[in-house]
Structure formats: structure tokens, C-alpha cells
Design an enzyme around this catalytic site. Structure first.
Site: not given
Ligand code: GRF
Length: 211
Positions: A72, A98, A114-116, A148, A152
Site C-alpha cells: 500500500r 481507497r 470527500n463525498t460520502h 482526516d 469517513d
Molecule cells: C458516490 O455515491 C460516492 O459518494 C460514493 O461512490 C459513489 C460514486 O459515484 N463513495 P460516481 O463514480 O461519482 O458516479
């Protein structure tokens, strides 16, 4: 916008379809005041759909697969080096599956976002949508946060709720969450790129002069 008022240079990391990348590219295209440009798209998955969005916009891509590295650490060192070649100011994890380590974060402090697909701190991890459905929550949603060293977990920039319907499948619920992400992520990246966020511990504030 970076300190010298040039547009912030964004590196976007994807592992999947890249619909969030596409939404970000669209938002930047449509908004002359966005204050950022995507200078590189990176992935750990050769052939990730997101790479097609990058190619369509003429954006360079880097593919760094874990399987091509002894461990890694070597993988991440290579990823950092390949991204750094493009001198990004901000790193956007847009469906990047990752974890990045403290070494990565130290390179771009408070500049990795990040988007979660849940309302954190509920349902951390890779199966946030499935777990929310399984748990029976009536409301889940989208969280955009600074990254961080915990999964998440970093300071939250913005969240938006999405109602869970009785007939939802994981796919239908995830589609509605993604529709929200496609607005929320660009909005947060714009604020970060323009230096309009103040971070104090876990608390992120939009600077008043800009509200
Ligand atoms: C999103 O819902 C993101 O929050 C999650 O994986 C998905 C990715 O979707 N971690 P995309 O590849 O942007 O269509």
C-alpha cells in the site's frame, strides 16, 4: 481561488462511473466565478468509467493500481508523485474507494475533500447506502467533508437529507443520493477553492463575507 488569485488546481480521484466528476466538470464550465480547474483525474481502477469523462474534457489521467505495487505504501507514494506532477492545490475524492494515509494528507493539509452517500456519522464505510436501507432509517443523505486519517470522519462541510421510500432498492436510493451529491460536491469544492471556508477543529464555517 488560490492565494495568488489564479484558479485552484484540482485533482479528482475516482474509482467508478465518475458521475460526480462529470457534475463537477459541468459546474466549473457553467460558472465563471467557480475559481477552480480540474488539472488531473486519477484512479486506482484501470478502465474506471470516470476516465472517459476526463478524456472527453481533454484532462490528463493517471492510473495507479494497487495490484501493480508491492504494498500500500509503495502504491500511495506513486499516486502522490503522479498527482504532484500536476501541482494540484485541492484533491477531490469523488467516489474513490481507497483510503489515503497521513502521508497523503500531510501533502495537502485541509485540502482533501470527500463525498460520502450518508448523513455522517451514520453509515461510514463502503456500503453506506445498503446499510442505511437494511437498518430501516427513514432519512439518509449526502455528506461532503474534509478528509482526516479516520474513515469517513473528517470535519463536515455540508450535508443534505434524502428521504428513504418504502419501495426503495439500493439502486434507486443511491440514484437520488447521487443527484444530491452532484449539487453539493461542486458547491463545497467551490467554497474550498475560493478560500471561503474556515476550519476550526471539527467545525467548518463559510466565511461571512462570502455568504
Ligand atoms: C458516490 O455515491 C460516492 O459518494 C460514493 O461512490 C459513489 C460514486 O459515484 N463513495 P460516481 O463514480 O461519482 O458516479
Amino acid at each position: 481561488m488560490s492565494d495568488d488569485q489564479r484558479p485552484a488546481r484540482l485533482a479528482v480521484l475516482v474509482s467508478g462511473a465518475g458521475t460526480n466528476l462529470a457534475a463537477l466538470l459541468g459546474a466549473i464550465d457553467e460558472d465563471p466565478d467557480f475559481g477552480a480547474e480540474v488539472v488531473v483525474v486519477g484512479t486506482d481502477r484501470p478502465g474506471a468509467g470516470g476516465l472517459d469523462h476526463a478524456a472527453a474534457s481533454g484532462i490528463p489521467t493517471v492510473t495507479v493500481a494497487l495490484a501493480d505495487h508491492p504494498d500500500r505504501r509503495a502504491w500511495e507514494d506513486e499516486l502522490i508523485a503522479r498527482l504532484a506532477d500536476h501541482e494540484p492545490d485541492v484533491i477531490v475524492l469523488a467516489g474513490f474507494m481507497r483510503l489515503v494515509s497521513g502521508t497523503f494528507l500531510a501533502r495537502w493539509p485541509d485540502r482533501v475533500v470527500n463525498t460520502h452517500p450518508s448523513l455522517l456519522p451514520a453509515f461510514r464505510g463502503a456500503d453506506a447506502v445498503g446499510e442505511a436501507l437494511e437498518y430501516g432509517v427513514k432519512v439518509t443523505g449526502s455528506t461532503v467533508h474534509l478528509v482526516d486519517e479516520e474513515v469517513d470522519h473528517g470535519p463536515i462541510i455540508a450535508q443534505q437529507a434524502v428521504e428513504v421510500r418504502e419501495d426503495d432498492t439500493e439502486t434507486s436510493l443511491h440514484e437520488r443520493i447521487k443527484a444530491v451529491e452532484h449539487e453539493l460536491l461542486p458547491r463545497c469544492v467551490k467554497l474550498l477553492s475560493r478560500g471561503e471556508l474556515a476550519v476550526d477543529g471539527r467545525h467548518v464555517r463559510v466565511l461571512e463575507a462570502h455568504t
